[in-house]
Write a protein that holds these residues in place. Structure first.
Motif, mmCIF file in Angstrom:
data_model
loop_
_atom_site.group_PDB
_atom_site.id
_atom_site.type_symbol
_atom_site.label_atom_id
_atom_site.label_comp_id
_atom_site.label_asym_id
_atom_site.label_seq_id
_atom_site.Cartn_x
_atom_site.Cartn_y
_atom_site.Cartn_z
ATOM 1 N N VAL A 12 59.186 39.800 9.619
ATOM 2 C CA VAL A 12 60.173 38.742 9.426
ATOM 3 C C VAL A 12 59.754 37.484 10.188
ATOM 4 C CG1 VAL A 12 62.562 38.082 9.926
ATOM 5 C CG2 VAL A 12 62.070 40.297 8.901
ATOM 6 N N ALA A 13 59.246 37.657 11.404
ATOM 7 C CA ALA A 13 58.789 36.492 12.178
ATOM 8 C C ALA A 13 57.620 35.809 11.484
ATOM 9 C CB ALA A 13 58.394 36.927 13.588
ATOM 10 N N GLY A 17 57.753 32.065 10.212
ATOM 11 C CA GLY A 17 56.722 31.145 10.709
ATOM 12 C C GLY A 17 55.907 30.536 9.588
ATOM 13 N N GLY A 18 55.595 31.341 8.586
ATOM 14 C CA GLY A 18 54.858 30.825 7.434
ATOM 15 C C GLY A 18 55.661 29.822 6.633
ATOM 16 N N LEU A 19 56.942 30.105 6.454
ATOM 17 C CA LEU A 19 57.799 29.168 5.720
ATOM 18 C C LEU A 19 57.958 27.842 6.469
ATOM 19 C CD1 LEU A 19 60.587 31.557 4.396
ATOM 20 C CD2 LEU A 19 58.790 30.427 3.079
ATOM 21 N N ILE A 20 58.115 27.925 7.783
ATOM 22 C CA ILE A 20 58.238 26.692 8.575
ATOM 23 C C ILE A 20 56.942 25.889 8.520
ATOM 24 C CG2 ILE A 20 58.505 25.807 10.924
ATOM 25 C CD1 ILE A 20 60.500 28.087 11.397
ATOM 26 N N ALA A 21 55.805 26.575 8.637
ATOM 27 C CA ALA A 21 54.518 25.878 8.580
ATOM 28 C C ALA A 21 54.316 25.233 7.209
ATOM 29 C CB ALA A 21 53.382 26.843 8.882
ATOM 30 N N GLN A 22 54.692 25.941 6.157
ATOM 31 C CA GLN A 22 54.551 25.393 4.813
ATOM 32 C C GLN A 22 55.471 24.186 4.629
ATOM 33 O OE1 GLN A 22 55.733 28.055 1.688
ATOM 34 N NE2 GLN A 22 54.359 27.088 0.219
ATOM 35 N N ARG A 23 56.659 24.259 5.175
ATOM 36 C CA ARG A 23 57.615 23.153 5.074
ATOM 37 C C ARG A 23 57.109 21.910 5.805
ATOM 38 N NH1 ARG A 23 62.705 23.806 2.377
ATOM 39 N NH2 ARG A 23 63.914 22.062 3.119
ATOM 40 N N LEU A 24 56.394 22.133 6.925
ATOM 41 C CA LEU A 24 55.837 21.023 7.705
ATOM 42 C C LEU A 24 54.454 20.607 7.213
ATOM 43 C CD1 LEU A 24 56.909 22.172 11.271
ATOM 44 C CD2 LEU A 24 57.964 20.398 9.852
ATOM 45 N N LYS A 25 54.027 21.202 6.094
ATOM 46 C CA LYS A 25 52.718 20.915 5.489
ATOM 47 C C LYS A 25 51.562 21.202 6.454
ATOM 48 C CE LYS A 25 54.592 17.897 2.171
ATOM 49 N NZ LYS A 25 54.894 16.730 1.571
ATOM 50 N N PRO A 27 48.893 24.531 7.901
ATOM 51 C CA PRO A 27 48.329 25.787 7.390
ATOM 52 C C PRO A 27 49.228 26.977 7.723
ATOM 53 C CG PRO A 27 46.698 24.563 8.652
ATOM 54 C CD PRO A 27 47.990 23.853 8.815
ATOM 55 N N LEU A 28 49.296 27.935 6.806
ATOM 56 C CA LEU A 28 50.119 29.122 7.028
ATOM 57 C C LEU A 28 49.677 29.898 8.255
ATOM 58 C CD1 LEU A 28 50.590 30.513 3.418
ATOM 59 C CD2 LEU A 28 52.255 29.339 4.833
ATOM 60 N N LEU A 29 48.375 29.905 8.499
ATOM 61 C CA LEU A 29 47.852 30.640 9.639
ATOM 62 C C LEU A 29 48.450 30.139 10.949
ATOM 63 C CD1 LEU A 29 45.893 32.871 10.384
ATOM 64 C CD2 LEU A 29 44.122 31.165 10.606
ATOM 65 N N LEU A 30 48.677 28.851 11.048
ATOM 66 C CA LEU A 30 49.308 28.288 12.241
ATOM 67 C C LEU A 30 50.714 28.854 12.421
ATOM 68 C CD1 LEU A 30 49.138 26.243 14.567
ATOM 69 C CD2 LEU A 30 50.074 24.554 13.002
ATOM 70 N N GLY A 31 51.467 28.960 11.344
ATOM 71 C CA GLY A 31 52.799 29.556 11.416
ATOM 72 C C GLY A 31 52.759 31.014 11.819
ATOM 73 N N TYR A 32 51.781 31.755 11.291
ATOM 74 C CA TYR A 32 51.652 33.169 11.649
ATOM 75 C C TYR A 32 51.298 33.333 13.126
ATOM 76 C CZ TYR A 32 51.390 33.955 6.590
ATOM 77 O OH TYR A 32 51.644 33.993 5.246
ATOM 78 N N ILE A 33 50.390 32.500 13.612
ATOM 79 C CA ILE A 33 49.988 32.586 15.024
ATOM 80 C C ILE A 33 51.158 32.261 15.934
ATOM 81 C CG2 ILE A 33 48.535 31.519 16.785
ATOM 82 C CD1 ILE A 33 46.336 31.325 14.639
ATOM 83 N N LEU A 34 51.892 31.191 15.622
ATOM 84 C CA LEU A 34 53.040 30.832 16.450
ATOM 85 C C LEU A 34 54.131 31.901 16.400
ATOM 86 C CD1 LEU A 34 53.283 27.001 15.801
ATOM 87 C CD2 LEU A 34 52.412 28.175 17.823
ATOM 88 N N ALA A 35 54.333 32.521 15.251
ATOM 89 C CA ALA A 35 55.306 33.615 15.147
ATOM 90 C C ALA A 35 54.864 34.799 15.996
ATOM 91 C CB ALA A 35 55.473 34.036 13.695
ATOM 92 N N GLY A 36 53.571 35.095 15.987
ATOM 93 C CA GLY A 36 53.057 36.183 16.816
ATOM 94 C C GLY A 36 53.220 35.915 18.293
#
Length: 93
Positions: A12-13, A17-25, A27-36
């Motif tokens: 879920v995190a 994180g991926g949705l937030i990163a995509q919304r902010l344009k 990379p998805l990987l950045l959202g995944y790393i920050l969620a982790g």
């Protein structure tokens, strides 16, 4: 909390994180790393209860990923398309 709850929290995190990163344009990987980082054991409030179990599952996941990559990799195609990159590793064998 058990291992199933930990895995659900991590998924879920990652999704959030991926949705937030995509919304902010970004990379998805950045959202995944920050969620982790946010759900990891080294934050103020750790949400993952059994770190050892998660590390074990992550190691198994990396091994399976490398196995799948090895199945897709062709030495013959690499030798034909990139001869200079193919010869040094063969010298090490």
């Amino acid at each position: 909390m058990g291992i199933a709850t930990d895995i659900a929290i991590i998924f879920v995190a990652g999704l959030v994180g991926g949705l937030i990163a995509q919304r902010l344009k970004q990379p998805l990987l950045l959202g995944y790393i920050l969620a982790g980082i946010m759900v990891g054991p080294f934050t103020v409030r750790s949400t993952v209860s059994d770190v050892h179990e998660i590390e074990l599952l992550s190691e198994i996941g990396v091994a399976l990923l490398l196995f799948a990559l090895g199945l897709e990799f062709s030495l013959v195609e690499t030798a034909v398309s990139h001869p200079p990159s193919y010869s040094p590793p063969c010298l090490l064998l």
